[in-house]
Motif scaffolding. Structure first.
Motif, mmCIF file in Angstrom:
data_model
loop_
_atom_site.group_PDB
_atom_site.id
_atom_site.type_symbol
_atom_site.label_atom_id
_atom_site.label_comp_id
_atom_site.label_asym_id
_atom_site.label_seq_id
_atom_site.Cartn_x
_atom_site.Cartn_y
_atom_site.Cartn_z
ATOM 1 N N HIS A 24 -6.150 0.850 4.641
ATOM 2 C CA HIS A 24 -6.532 1.664 5.147
ATOM 3 C C HIS A 24 -5.210 2.238 6.308
ATOM 4 O O HIS A 24 -4.625 1.354 6.717
ATOM 5 N N THR B 37 -10.261 4.371 0.337
ATOM 6 C CA THR B 37 -9.603 3.875 -1.134
ATOM 7 C C THR B 37 -10.198 4.667 -2.093
ATOM 8 O O THR B 37 -9.699 5.239 -2.709
ATOM 9 N N TYR B 38 -11.804 4.730 -2.354
ATOM 10 C CA TYR B 38 -12.341 4.779 -3.215
ATOM 11 C C TYR B 38 -13.526 6.011 -2.854
ATOM 12 O O TYR B 38 -14.132 6.475 -3.710
ATOM 13 N N ILE C 191 -8.335 -2.855 -1.745
ATOM 14 C CA ILE C 191 -8.318 -1.813 -0.389
ATOM 15 C C ILE C 191 -7.902 -1.837 0.454
ATOM 16 O O ILE C 191 -7.097 -2.583 1.134
ATOM 17 N N GLY D 78 -12.557 0.256 4.675
ATOM 18 C CA GLY D 78 -11.499 0.532 3.681
ATOM 19 C C GLY D 78 -11.840 0.760 2.204
ATOM 20 O O GLY D 78 -11.152 1.899 1.797
ATOM 21 N N LEU D 79 -13.475 0.609 1.744
ATOM 22 C CA LEU D 79 -13.849 1.402 0.597
ATOM 23 C C LEU D 79 -13.715 2.704 0.619
ATOM 24 O O LEU D 79 -13.572 3.209 -0.250
ATOM 25 N N SER E 28 -5.782 -3.958 5.051
ATOM 26 C CA SER E 28 -5.818 -4.101 3.457
ATOM 27 C C SER E 28 -6.776 -5.274 3.227
ATOM 28 O O SER E 28 -6.807 -6.229 4.275
ATOM 29 N N THR F 32 0.449 -1.081 0.262
ATOM 30 C CA THR F 32 0.033 -0.648 -0.251
ATOM 31 C C THR F 32 0.934 1.273 0.304
ATOM 32 O O THR F 32 2.133 1.108 -0.230
ATOM 33 N N TYR G 243 -14.386 -4.116 5.421
ATOM 34 C CA TYR G 243 -13.530 -3.731 3.707
ATOM 35 C C TYR G 243 -14.498 -2.617 3.435
ATOM 36 O O TYR G 243 -14.524 -2.034 2.008
#
Length: 217
Positions: free
Chosen positions: A114, A168-169, A112, A164-165, A119, A21, A161
């Motif tokens: 964080h 990441t996004y 993803i 993390g989404l 990850s 990452t 997740y």
């Protein structure tokens, strides 16, 4: 809806020990959950691993899970779905639910991470026919009904997740759905978690991250 690129690369290490990452190598969500599971869960796992043939059964389960994930992705992408003599029952229990509930896939099998220190790769981000909100779906397979503590661990995996989404996004699913295919059933086992339930499990997972990172006593 389309996910924006984070502008950098995240990828799983070849030795499968974590993900690379922007802040270095981080352990996967499943690694953290396994390492911080309850003493009772660890005892059950150790007893199972001590059984003759457990290594072969574990390898078979991993192969089964990968195959089912691949076929579900093919189906949602409009590609041909393969058949497998040993694993087809799991897939067939899940496909009717997919056809009845998944309205529009947004993204599948993306990594993803964080900065809290984890990850991973989520299974499916989508719209379903019963909600206007973005939903996160996680696929599992099992020969038998899963115990309550293992289902709770899966719920925390979904929440991780989701967190993390968001990082990441910049997308935060408002629901999470756990779908477990079983070969002797005509339908999968399904658990739905609303936003407040995922919020609570995010906190539980972050506590497990801190536990995982804590130096040995």
């Amino acid at each position: 809806m389309q996910l924006k690129s984070p502008g950098y690369e995240i990828h799983r290490r070849e030795d499968r020990t974590g993900y690379e990452t922007p802040q270095g190598t981080m352990p996967s969500v499943t690694t953290i959950l396994g390492a911080t599971s309850s003493p009772e869960s660890k005892a059950r796992l150790e007893a199972w691993l001590a059984r003759p043939g457990s290594a072969q059964e574990s390898a078979r389960a991993c192969k089964r899970g990968s195959w089912v994930h691949e076929q579900l992705e093919n189906h949602l992408s409009g590609l041909p779905v393969q058949r497998h003599l040993a694993f087809n029952g799991y897939l067939q229990s899940m496909l009717p639910w997919v056809e009845a509930n998944i309205l529009e896939p947004i993204a599948m099998e993306l990594p993803i991470w964080h900065p809290a220190g984890f990850s991973g790769t989520f299974d499916l981000l989508c719209y379903t026919d019963d909600s206007p909100h973005v939903t996160l779906v996680d696929w599992k397979t099992s020969k038998r009904l899963r115990s309550a503590d293992l289902v709770e661990s899966y719920a925390q995996q979904l929440a991780a997740y989701r967190l993390g989404l968001t990082h990441t996004y910049d997308v935060t699913p408002m629901r999470g759905i756990l779908v477990i295919g079983r070969p002797a059933s005509s339908r999968p086992d399904v658990w739905t978690y609303e936003a407040d339930e995922l919020d609570r499990r995010e906190d539980l997972f972050l506590e497990r991250v801190r536990q995982y990172q804590a130096p040995p006593a």
